[in-house]
Design a protein around this motif. Structure first.
Motif, PDB file in Angstrom:
ATOM      1  N   GLN A  71       0.989  -1.052   0.268  1.00 21.76           N
ATOM      2  CA  GLN A  71      -0.177   0.082  -0.103  1.00 21.76           C
ATOM      3  C   GLN A  71       1.039   1.424  -0.022  1.00 21.76           C
ATOM      4  OE1 GLN A  71      -2.908   0.057   3.079  1.00 21.76           O
ATOM      5  NE2 GLN A  71      -3.911   1.844   1.733  1.00 21.76           N
ATOM      6  N   SER A  72       1.643   1.034   0.550  1.00 23.86           N
ATOM      7  CA  SER A  72       2.595   1.884   0.353  1.00 23.86           C
ATOM      8  C   SER A  72       3.386   3.091   0.029  1.00 23.86           C
ATOM      9  CB  SER A  72       4.172   2.528   1.171  1.00 23.86           C
ATOM     10  OG  SER A  72       5.196   1.289   1.162  1.00 23.86           O
ATOM     11  N   GLU A  73       3.110   1.435  -1.579  1.00 27.13           N
ATOM     12  CA  GLU A  73       3.918   2.723  -3.117  1.00 27.13           C
ATOM     13  C   GLU A  73       2.863   2.737  -4.016  1.00 27.13           C
ATOM     14  OE1 GLU A  73       6.993  -0.647  -4.624  1.00 27.13           O
ATOM     15  OE2 GLU A  73       5.325  -2.107  -2.976  1.00 27.13           O
ATOM     16  N   PHE A  74       1.554   3.245  -3.810  1.00 19.46           N
ATOM     17  CA  PHE A  74       0.245   4.045  -4.235  1.00 19.46           C
ATOM     18  C   PHE A  74       0.381   5.139  -3.518  1.00 19.46           C
ATOM     19  CE2 PHE A  74      -0.630  -1.017  -4.382  1.00 19.46           C
ATOM     20  CZ  PHE A  74      -1.172  -0.350  -5.308  1.00 19.46           C
ATOM     21  N   HIS A  75       0.122   5.973  -3.964  1.00 17.56           N
ATOM     22  CA  HIS A  75       0.483   7.686  -3.927  1.00 17.56           C
ATOM     23  C   HIS A  75      -1.041   8.484  -5.315  1.00 17.56           C
ATOM     24  CE1 HIS A  75       3.945   7.619  -2.348  1.00 17.56           C
ATOM     25  NE2 HIS A  75       4.403   6.629  -3.409  1.00 17.56           N
ATOM     26  N   GLY A  76      -2.114   7.956  -4.254  1.00 14.41           N
ATOM     27  CA  GLY A  76      -3.495   8.427  -4.639  1.00 14.41           C
ATOM     28  C   GLY A  76      -4.532   8.124  -5.426  1.00 14.41           C
ATOM     29  N   GLY A  77      -5.648   7.932  -5.519  1.00 16.46           N
ATOM     30  CA  GLY A  77      -6.381   7.003  -6.748  1.00 16.46           C
ATOM     31  C   GLY A  77      -6.451   7.325  -8.073  1.00 16.46           C
TER      32      GLY A  77
END
Length: 329
Positions: A71-77
């Motif tokens: 999850q930490s590798e995602f930035h915004g939807g």
């Protein structure tokens, strides 16, 4: 590793299949994601999936040596939505999000209302439609975070009745063509068994009143055909240590040993002292007959080994003891 590495739509399809098999809660727990705040992938049947978690799992399917994305590798939807759209999937954004897909128990309550009034079809002003809308909202407040005024409003309930109308042979060519697989499944199971439907609806209504006091046991397979609420009641009855210990003592006094009533397995014979006193209990009473506060009788519980117990719950419809024995023999 980034979401841009994902290029294979089949990896997403495999992630969706795993999501359906595990259920949302276990899928999110396995991959370390929280529930989505609005960015959802929607399949052809209208079922919704947490978009980031799906991409994270799909990355692991496409690149087994690298593994899934955290999850930490995602930035915004928005990047998540753009990538899934590139791969041919439909996304609901927070600003366009619809109400959740109807649950099994919601559909059972709606079908019971539909058949109760057939051949007339109440509109959104009918008191029974308004009452059901209120009940569904009460259920939603105890099982979801939904607080929208539009959630299961009277108009939505009346439209759902029209979705069932399209499945009714006596109303051929009528009703709304919307709806999804859930309506078809519930119609197939319950439409020709009105007594079972009424019993299930009555039990669900009773359960909604006390749902906030229910623990949420870990699922052991698919929910019962009557839905998640009554499945939870069923599991609570199976795990009441007081009645379970009394049932074990009854079996020990009668037989001198604890063995599976389906396959005959005896834990103490196989595992020695470590297996002494070990057996699981399955509640044999139909879930449609369960009521909150009702006492479980000793004869309601069947002693099963862990394997047989899991097989009973593995898929719908759940197996009876006789059906399980027939499979074994």
């Amino acid at each position: 590793m980034t979401i841009e590495d994902l290029t294979d739509p089949s990896a997403v399809l495999r992630a969706l299949e795993e999501f359906r098999g595990l259920g949302q809660r276990h899928f999110l727990k396995k991959y370390g994601f929280g529930s989505s705040r609005g960015w959802m992938l929607v399949d052809a049947d209208g079922h919704e999936y947490d978009a980031k978690a799906i991409i994270g799992a799909a990355h692991g399917y496409q690149y087994p040596s690298r593994g899934p994305l955290a999850q930490s590798e995602f930035h915004g939807g928005q990047p998540t939505a753009r990538k899934l759209r590139e791969l041919g999937f439909k996304i609901i954004e927070p600003t366009t999000r619809r109400n959740p897909v109807w649950t099994r128990e919601e559909l059972i309550l709606a079908l019971e209302l539909y058949l109760r009034h057939r051949p007339s079809f109440p509109d959104d002003k009918h008191p029974d439609v308004i009452e059901l809308s209120g009940l569904l909202n009460r259920l939603a407040r105890t099982t979801t975070t939904s607080s929208e005024e539009s959630f299961r409003n009277a108009n939505g309930v009346a439209m759902k009745l029209q979705n069932f109308r399209r499945l009714d042979p006596s109303e051929k060519g009528k009703g709304l063509s919307g709806g999804g697989r859930g309506e078809v499944e519930v119609w197939t199971v319950f439409a020709e068994e009105p007594e079972r439907l009424r019993s299930a609806a009555k039990a669900i209504r009773a359960a909604v009143v006390g749902i906030q006091n229910f623990p949420n046991p870990e699922p052991e397979g698919e929910d019962a055909e009557e839905g998640r609420i009554l499945t939870r009641l069923h599991q609570i009855r199976e795990r009441d240590y007081r009645i379970v210990e009394r049932r074990k003592l009854q079996a020990l006094q009668a037989n001198g040993a604890l063995h599976c009533e389906a396959c005959g397995f005896n834990f103490s014979l196989k595992y020695g002292d470590r297996g002494n006193g070990f057996i699981e209990c399955h509640h044999a009473k139909p879930v449609s007959e369960l009521q909150p506060g009702e006492k479980t009788k000793l004869n309601d519980l069947i002693l099963l080994c862990a394997n047989c117990h899991r097989m009973v719950h593995s898929r719908r419809p759940w197996l009876s003891l006789n059906e399980l024995r027939q499979i074994i023999t």
